[in-house]
Design an enzyme around this catalytic site. Structure first.
Site, PDB file in Angstrom:
ATOM      1  CE  LYS A  75     -11.869  -9.090  -3.721  1.00  0.00           C
ATOM      2  NZ  LYS A  75     -11.793  -9.142  -2.093  1.00  0.00           N
ATOM      3  CB  SER A 150     -12.748  -5.642  -0.642  1.00  0.00           C
ATOM      4  OG  SER A 150     -12.156  -6.229  -0.964  1.00  0.00           O
ATOM      5  CB  SER A 174     -13.977  -8.876   1.473  1.00  0.00           C
ATOM      6  OG  SER A 174     -13.249  -7.293   1.408  1.00  0.00           O
TER       7      SER A 174
HETATM    8  N1  GLN Z   1     -13.448  -4.363   5.171  1.00  0.00           N
HETATM    9  C1  GLN Z   1     -12.631  -5.177   6.202  1.00  0.00           C
HETATM   10  C2  GLN Z   1     -11.773  -4.371   5.121  1.00  0.00           C
HETATM   11  O1  GLN Z   1     -11.162  -3.871   5.271  1.00  0.00           O
HETATM   12  C3  GLN Z   1     -12.342  -6.583   5.579  1.00  0.00           C
HETATM   13  C4  GLN Z   1     -11.861  -6.261   4.000  1.00  0.00           C
HETATM   14  C5  GLN Z   1     -11.526  -8.272   3.978  1.00  0.00           C
HETATM   15  O2  GLN Z   1     -13.036  -9.004   4.072  1.00  0.00           O
HETATM   16  N2  GLN Z   1     -11.482  -8.032   2.262  1.00  0.00           N
HETATM   17  O3  GLN Z   1     -10.243  -4.868   5.660  1.00  0.00           O
END
Ligand code: GLN
Length: 466
Positions: A75, A150, A174
């Site tokens: 990532k 994400s 995410s």
């Molecule tokens: N979707 C969640 C957010 O927008 C979690 C994102 C994540 O785990 N980085 O914060």
């Protein structure tokens, strides 16, 4: 080509093919498939082949670790020395990492091959990968749909067989949510079990790096390779939790099956739990009464921490810079034009909840709610070995479907955020595809540092044929 790490290991060791040949195959696949899917932001063609050749040398000499010569994707918020690390943001479009993240260093020592960096929501803020400055990643199961986020790029790269495993980060879901949307296994480790050194911070008390794999055993292999105390991250620890498994008791939180859960997802998840019952597990209903506060609590704590973490992007120290007449103009111009809308919204929200007039009303309340959420889980784990439920309340949604409605996007993480607030380990494992052919996942949660138990329980049932 969707082989497990164990299978590839055997093939490499028996010289069925070399790591160089395997790497060439993956690179070819990336060339053919990724134009459409857009899982990768950067592909390291030359270096990957050199790493593969080195790995082949090691294999020849018998200096082999379990991951030697196995190609992976990372990532783009995890640093690889000398490579761009954008975090999906214009702010870091040309930023080159000056050191390796500790997890990358560990993988390098094993002789892993790095194929490239994967797309993500800007600074890991999002649930669909649509918030990337570099464009959306598509779900390999249906190109009109999102791969989740994400870490959507890492999940899609693996699902489209463009790598053998990948790394993501999980602050509120995410890793697990994109794993569930892309039909792969994704682990969010216990907070502290994997070093965060070299991870671009979003919300430091919630962030964890973890693996995506084609099966539970692959995720375990990668987790074992990256875990452990690291002097560069003072929150990292070597701890063995309660990993014994005698008679499995599984808790089903009633709050995870209420309004808002798609009926097809509900049925599939309950069927999966039924299969555990058939294999001798005892299923009990439990209650996590404070879970209703989790999403609100998460969006206060995560944005508060993000507002502090992202203050370093000021046009002076890192990446994108836009000039102005005064120092303040430089800050304002840089941050106005370097950050995307979602990121700016969160910085403002976080700054607001930390401000002197509102700290008590929001941030302090959220910390109290966090303690109660954690306590709910502690009490539950006195009675059960694992907690099961859906990963996402909905099936993978269409690209663009939720961009105008941020609250419904945030709801995608309703079951995953409580786990980060409590610091627990949790996994998403693929269930059968929906009637429309869309992936969905089973969420399994265990107590702190009991990943071994989590893997044992998760591998009792394996739906996906690899
Ligand atoms: N979707 C969640 C957010 O927008 C979690 C994102 C994540 O785990 N980085 O914060």
């Amino acid at each position: 080509m969707s082989k497990t790490i164990k299978e590839i290991r055997e093939d490499l060791d028996s010289k069925k093919y070399s790591s160089e040949e395997l790497t060439k195959d993956y690179l070819k696949r990336i060339k053919n498939e990724d134009g459409e899917i857009h899982a990768f932001l950067d592909v390291f063609e030359k270096e990957a082949l050199l790493e593969a050749k080195d790995a082949d040398e090691r294999i020849k000499k018998g200096e082999v670790s379990i991951l030697t010569g196995i190609p992976c994707a990372i990532k783009d918020n995890i640093l690889i020395k000398g490579k761009k690390c954008t975090a999906g943001s214009k702010m870091l479009e040309n930023y080159i990492a000056s050191y390796d993240a500790s997890v990358v260093l560990k993988l390098k020592k094993q002789g892993v091959v790095f194929l490239g960096k994967t797309n993500m929501d800007e600074f890991a803020m999002g649930s669909s990968t649509e918030n990337s400055y570099f464009g959306v990643t598509k779900n390999p199961y249906d190109l009109k749909r999102v791969p989740g986020g994400s870490s959507g790029g890492s999940a899609a790269a693996l699902a489209a067989e463009m790598c053998a495993f990948s790394l993501g980060s999980d602050t509120g879901g995410s890793i697990r949510q994109p794993a569930s949307f892309c039909d792969v296994v994704g682990l969010k480790p216990t907070y502290g079990s994997v070093s965060r050194s070299g991870l671009i911070a979003y919300a430091s008390s919630l962030d964890q790096i973890g693996p995506f794999g084609n099966c539970v055993a692959d995720v375990k292999t990668v987790f074992d390779a990256i875990k452990g105390k690291d002097s560069l991250d003072s929150t990292s620890l070597n701890i063995e939790g309660e990993n014994n498994l005698k008679n499995i008791r599984i808790g089903i939180p009633k709050e995870y099956f209420e309004e808002g859960l798609d009926s097809e997802v509900k049925e599939t998840v309950l069927n999966a739990i039924e299969q555990y019952r058939e294999r001798g597990a005892e299923i009990v209903e439990i209650s996590l009464p404070h879970s209703k506060y989790a999403l609100a609590c998460y969006y206060i704590i995560a944005t508060a921490e993000a507002s502090a973490n992202l203050s370093r992007f000021d046009g002076i120290r890192y990446g994108f810079k836009e000039l102005g007449e005064t120092l303040n103009d430089i800050y304002v111009n840089t941050r106005t034009n370097g950050f995307g809308e979602e990121v700016k919204k969160r910085i403002m929200l976080g700054t607001y909840t930390l401000s002197s007039g509102y700290y008590d009303a929001y941030y302090k309340q959220a910390l109290k709610a966090r303690s109660l959420i954690k306590k709910d889980f502690e009490e539950a784990f006195e009675k059960v070995d694992a907690i099961m439920g859906p990963v996402s309340p909905i099936l993978p949604f269409k690209i663009g479907e939720k961009t105008e409605d941020p609250l419904s996007m945030y709801l995608a993480d309703i079951y995953t955020t409580p786990i980060n607030l409590a610091g627990l380990p949790a996994i998403s494992i693929p269930l059968e595809l929906s009637k429309e052919g869309l992936p969905q996942g089973l969420h399994i949660i265990t107590s702190h540092f009991s990943e071994e138990k989590l893997f044992k329980i998760a591998s009792l049932i394996q739906w996906k044929k690899i």
